[in-house]
Motif scaffolding. Structure first.
Motif, PDB file in Angstrom:
ATOM      1  N   ALA A  86      60.448  20.391  58.544  1.00  0.00           N
ATOM      2  CA  ALA A  86      61.874  20.090  58.539  1.00  0.00           C
ATOM      3  C   ALA A  86      62.348  19.540  57.198  1.00  0.00           C
ATOM      4  CB  ALA A  86      62.214  19.093  59.648  1.00  0.00           C
ATOM      5  N   LEU A  87      61.466  19.508  56.212  1.00  0.00           N
ATOM      6  CA  LEU A  87      61.837  19.049  54.871  1.00  0.00           C
ATOM      7  C   LEU A  87      61.653  20.183  53.873  1.00  0.00           C
ATOM      8  CD1 LEU A  87      62.528  16.819  52.773  1.00  0.00           C
ATOM      9  CD2 LEU A  87      60.066  16.345  52.650  1.00  0.00           C
ATOM     10  N   THR A  88      62.658  20.378  53.034  1.00  0.00           N
ATOM     11  CA  THR A  88      62.571  21.341  51.938  1.00  0.00           C
ATOM     12  C   THR A  88      62.719  20.593  50.621  1.00  0.00           C
ATOM     13  OG1 THR A  88      63.534  23.130  53.254  1.00  0.00           O
ATOM     14  CG2 THR A  88      63.610  23.379  50.876  1.00  0.00           C
ATOM     15  N   LEU A  89      61.851  20.898  49.687  1.00  0.00           N
ATOM     16  CA  LEU A  89      61.959  20.352  48.338  1.00  0.00           C
ATOM     17  C   LEU A  89      62.532  21.437  47.429  1.00  0.00           C
ATOM     18  CD1 LEU A  89      58.508  18.536  48.039  1.00  0.00           C
ATOM     19  CD2 LEU A  89      60.691  17.591  48.806  1.00  0.00           C
ATOM     20  N   GLU A  90      63.630  21.109  46.735  1.00  0.00           N
ATOM     21  CA  GLU A  90      64.273  22.052  45.824  1.00  0.00           C
ATOM     22  C   GLU A  90      63.995  21.642  44.387  1.00  0.00           C
ATOM     23  OE1 GLU A  90      68.407  22.695  46.418  1.00  0.00           O
ATOM     24  OE2 GLU A  90      68.190  23.462  48.464  1.00  0.00           O
ATOM     25  N   LEU A  91      63.648  22.613  43.545  1.00  0.00           N
ATOM     26  CA  LEU A  91      63.466  22.340  42.127  1.00  0.00           C
ATOM     27  C   LEU A  91      63.838  23.572  41.327  1.00  0.00           C
ATOM     28  CD1 LEU A  91      59.719  22.530  41.166  1.00  0.00           C
ATOM     29  CD2 LEU A  91      60.474  22.953  43.491  1.00  0.00           C
ATOM     30  N   GLY A  92      64.282  23.341  40.105  1.00  0.00           N
ATOM     31  CA  GLY A  92      64.732  24.417  39.246  1.00  0.00           C
ATOM     32  C   GLY A  92      63.602  25.043  38.456  1.00  0.00           C
ATOM     33  N   GLU A  93      63.863  26.257  37.963  1.00  0.00           N
ATOM     34  CA  GLU A  93      62.836  26.978  37.206  1.00  0.00           C
ATOM     35  C   GLU A  93      62.444  26.243  35.928  1.00  0.00           C
ATOM     36  OE1 GLU A  93      62.044  31.630  36.234  1.00  0.00           O
ATOM     37  OE2 GLU A  93      63.991  30.837  35.690  1.00  0.00           O
ATOM     38  N   ALA A  94      63.393  25.533  35.333  1.00  0.00           N
ATOM     39  CA  ALA A  94      63.102  24.813  34.091  1.00  0.00           C
ATOM     40  C   ALA A  94      62.075  23.702  34.298  1.00  0.00           C
ATOM     41  CB  ALA A  94      64.389  24.234  33.513  1.00  0.00           C
ATOM     42  N   ASP A  95      61.903  23.256  35.553  1.00  0.00           N
ATOM     43  CA  ASP A  95      60.948  22.179  35.836  1.00  0.00           C
ATOM     44  C   ASP A  95      59.514  22.687  36.010  1.00  0.00           C
ATOM     45  OD1 ASP A  95      63.088  20.398  35.881  1.00  0.00           O
ATOM     46  OD2 ASP A  95      63.461  20.762  38.006  1.00  0.00           O
ATOM     47  N   LEU A  96      59.334  24.009  36.036  1.00  0.00           N
ATOM     48  CA  LEU A  96      58.019  24.568  36.343  1.00  0.00           C
ATOM     49  C   LEU A  96      57.159  24.652  35.088  1.00  0.00           C
ATOM     50  CD1 LEU A  96      59.151  27.367  38.815  1.00  0.00           C
ATOM     51  CD2 LEU A  96      58.234  25.115  39.354  1.00  0.00           C
ATOM     52  N   THR A  97      56.698  23.503  34.628  1.00  0.00           N
ATOM     53  CA  THR A  97      55.819  23.448  33.462  1.00  0.00           C
ATOM     54  C   THR A  97      54.358  23.498  33.918  1.00  0.00           C
ATOM     55  OG1 THR A  97      56.082  21.058  33.518  1.00  0.00           O
ATOM     56  CG2 THR A  97      57.482  22.278  31.995  1.00  0.00           C
ATOM     57  N   HIS A  98      53.437  23.228  33.023  1.00  0.00           N
ATOM     58  CA  HIS A  98      52.022  23.468  33.282  1.00  0.00           C
ATOM     59  C   HIS A  98      51.462  22.657  34.450  1.00  0.00           C
ATOM     60  CE1 HIS A  98      51.971  19.856  30.746  1.00  0.00           C
ATOM     61  NE2 HIS A  98      50.810  19.582  31.287  1.00  0.00           N
ATOM     62  N   TYR A  99      52.074  21.518  34.777  1.00  0.00           N
ATOM     63  CA  TYR A  99      51.538  20.670  35.849  1.00  0.00           C
ATOM     64  C   TYR A  99      52.139  21.000  37.216  1.00  0.00           C
ATOM     65  CZ  TYR A  99      55.827  18.417  34.244  1.00  0.00           C
ATOM     66  OH  TYR A  99      57.118  18.183  33.827  1.00  0.00           O
TER      67      TYR A  99
END
Length: 496
Positions: free
Chosen positions: A89-102
């Motif tokens: 019941a929880l969704t985490l949203e993040l942008g493509e710019a945040d997708l770095t090596h870690y």
């Protein structure tokens, strides 16, 4: 500091028109844990509505700080457990710019926890396909900039369709942000978008207002749903009021939803707002003539059936429009009532055949999308299981090595009493008993199982050579999924 009140914006499912999710709006990369606690508390206000509070999916935004924090997933799990919230019941949203090596390791931790993942602002980055293939997202959310002109600009529509098709082919569900008009919503529905978010349905609202909305169970109008059955909609365009009135009198008994316009310009305005099936237009009108109006109508709503009904014939203009496909039929004034009604009935049947084909195509695409989504979930589950197996194998090998180095004799039995493990100390101590590994323990080592016992009884002492040993059995599986048992032999120290 935690805000005094959290605002939420609903996401509506285009399959049934109901609220399916909420986005908790907050400052980007803020205190996500405080926001999550607040949403868990607000769920109490949503009980009893169309969706139960603990089942309603809520999305929160995370950023680089949470991705880099190895403790964040454990903190999420503790909060969800405290409030008895299903992780799904929880969704985490993040942008493509945040997708770095870690990011990869962090997203894997979130998936192991059981939460859903959404790639936010999709369509604004420069590596969309690579991103979708590399990371375990469940949803993509089209950026509002991609949606803004999709319903009225060919290039914007093509880009939006390509992004949706790419996501659907990979088994992802598609959300769209910034949906402000019915035309945008209709475009997204026809192109297999799953959920829409924007002021067209509801602006950001308080938790109390969300509770009222859920209890009301307000839904999108039927014409905006994927599966729909609508009335036949007819648009009459003529600058002569008496002609419009005569046509309405003639056609009203046939059960059409009839809308009228007194100019081509007004007709285009209505066409942008209404689910029109068939258009009947005069040719000679002030401003935009009938042929040019029907050309623009074809561009705006290519699936409409377009008929010209006119007593004026400017041959070249009408011929060009027919040849271009802008006009389905040309009928003359004055008309024969029965012939006009028959031509119109044929036009609606043709439109309904096309609609049925489009509906069947949509159903096939929906089924394929659901299959692709299921395959993606299975691939993610398989990936997680393979990683867990590798971790278990490493742990098992470490455990075996530790047991091999122990001076304490240790024997491991499977759940059928076969010797599955024996360390060096036990092998040396029991060397005279023959080959132990893989043998039936009660046969090879009968002294450990007096009177046919399944396991050595408590307090059993055994003399081996010049020494005495206490035999202890430890059944496995009491606090884990392990099976079988461990047997240890501890040398007794004789009293001086």
């Amino acid at each position: 500091m935690e805000p005094a009140e959290t605002l939420y914006q609903p996401l509506v499912d285009l399959r049934n028109g109901a609220v399916a999710s909420l986005e908790a709006l907050s400052a980007r990369d803020g205190d996500c844990l405080a926001l999550l606690r607040r949403t868990c508390e607000d769920r109490a206000l949503w009980q009893g509505g169309a969706l139960r509070g603990n089942d309603l999916q809520v999305a929160i935004n995370i950023g680089p700080r949470q991705l880099q924090d190895a403790r964040f997933s454990q903190q999420l799990a503790e909060i969800l457990d405290l409030y008895d919230i299903n992780p799904a019941a929880l969704t985490l949203e993040l942008g493509e710019a945040d997708l770095t090596h870690y990011a990869a390791a962090a997203l894997d931790r979130f998936k192991q926890l059981g939460v859903a993942l959404t790639l936010d602002r999709f369509g604004t980055g420069d590596a969309c396909l690579r991103t979708l293939r590399r990371y375990p997202f469940d949803f993509i959310k089209l950026d509002a900039g991609c949606v803004r002109h999709a319903a009225d600009e060919g290039s914007a529509a093509a880009m939006c369709q390509a992004l949706i098709a790419m996501a659907l082919a990979m088994g992802l569900r598609v959300l769209a942000d910034g949906v402000h008009t019915e035309a945008q919503c209709a475009f997204l529905r026809s192109n297999m978008c799953d959920l829409v978010q924007g002021d067209f349905y509801a602006p950001p609202m308080t938790a109390v207002a969300v509770g009222a909305l859920l209890h009301e169970d307000r839904r999108l109008p039927p014409q905006l749903l994927r599966a729909q059955k609508k009335r036949r909609c007819l648009l009459l365009v003529d600058d002569e009021v008496n002609i419009i009135a005569a046509l309405k009198r003639l056609l009203r008994p046939d059960g059409y939803d009839i809308h009228t316009a007194n100019s081509g310009e007004q007709g285009l305005e209505l066409l942008a707002q209404l689910p029109v099936d068939v258009i009947i237009s005069d040719q000679r009108m002030p401003g935009l003539n009938g042929a040019d109006f029907l050309r623009q109508a074809r561009n705006l709503k290519p699936d409409t059936i377009r008929i010209m009904l006119s007593g004026y014939t400017e041959l070249q203009s009408v011929t060009d429009a027919v040849n271009e496909g802008a006009i389905y039929k040309f009928l003359t004034k004055p008309w024969n009532d029965e012939q006009l009604r028959a031509h119109l009935a044929d036009a609606f049947r043709l439109k309904e055949i096309a609609d049925d084909n489009a509906r069947l195509h949509l159903e096939v695409r929906t089924a394929n999308h659901e299959l692709a989504s299921a395959n993606r979930r299975m691939e993610q589950l398989l990936h997680q299981m393979q990683r867990q197996i590798r971790r278990d194998e490493i742990s098992l090998n470490i455990t075996r090595e530790i047991l091999q180095q122990l001076p304490l004799p240790v024997i491991g039995l499977d759940d059928e009493g076969m010797v599955a493990f024996i360390n060096g100390a036990a092998s040396r101590l029991l060397y005279g008993s023959g080959m132990l590994l893989g043998s039936e323990a009660s046969v090879t080592l009968p002294q450990l199982f007096p009177h046919g016992a399944a396991l050595p009884p408590p307090g059993l002492r055994l003399a081996i050579g010049d020494d005495s040993y206490t035999v202890t059995a430890y059944p496995m599986g009491l606090q884990s999924a392990s099976r079988g048992s461990l047997i240890t032999l501890s040398r007794c120290e004789e009293a001086a």
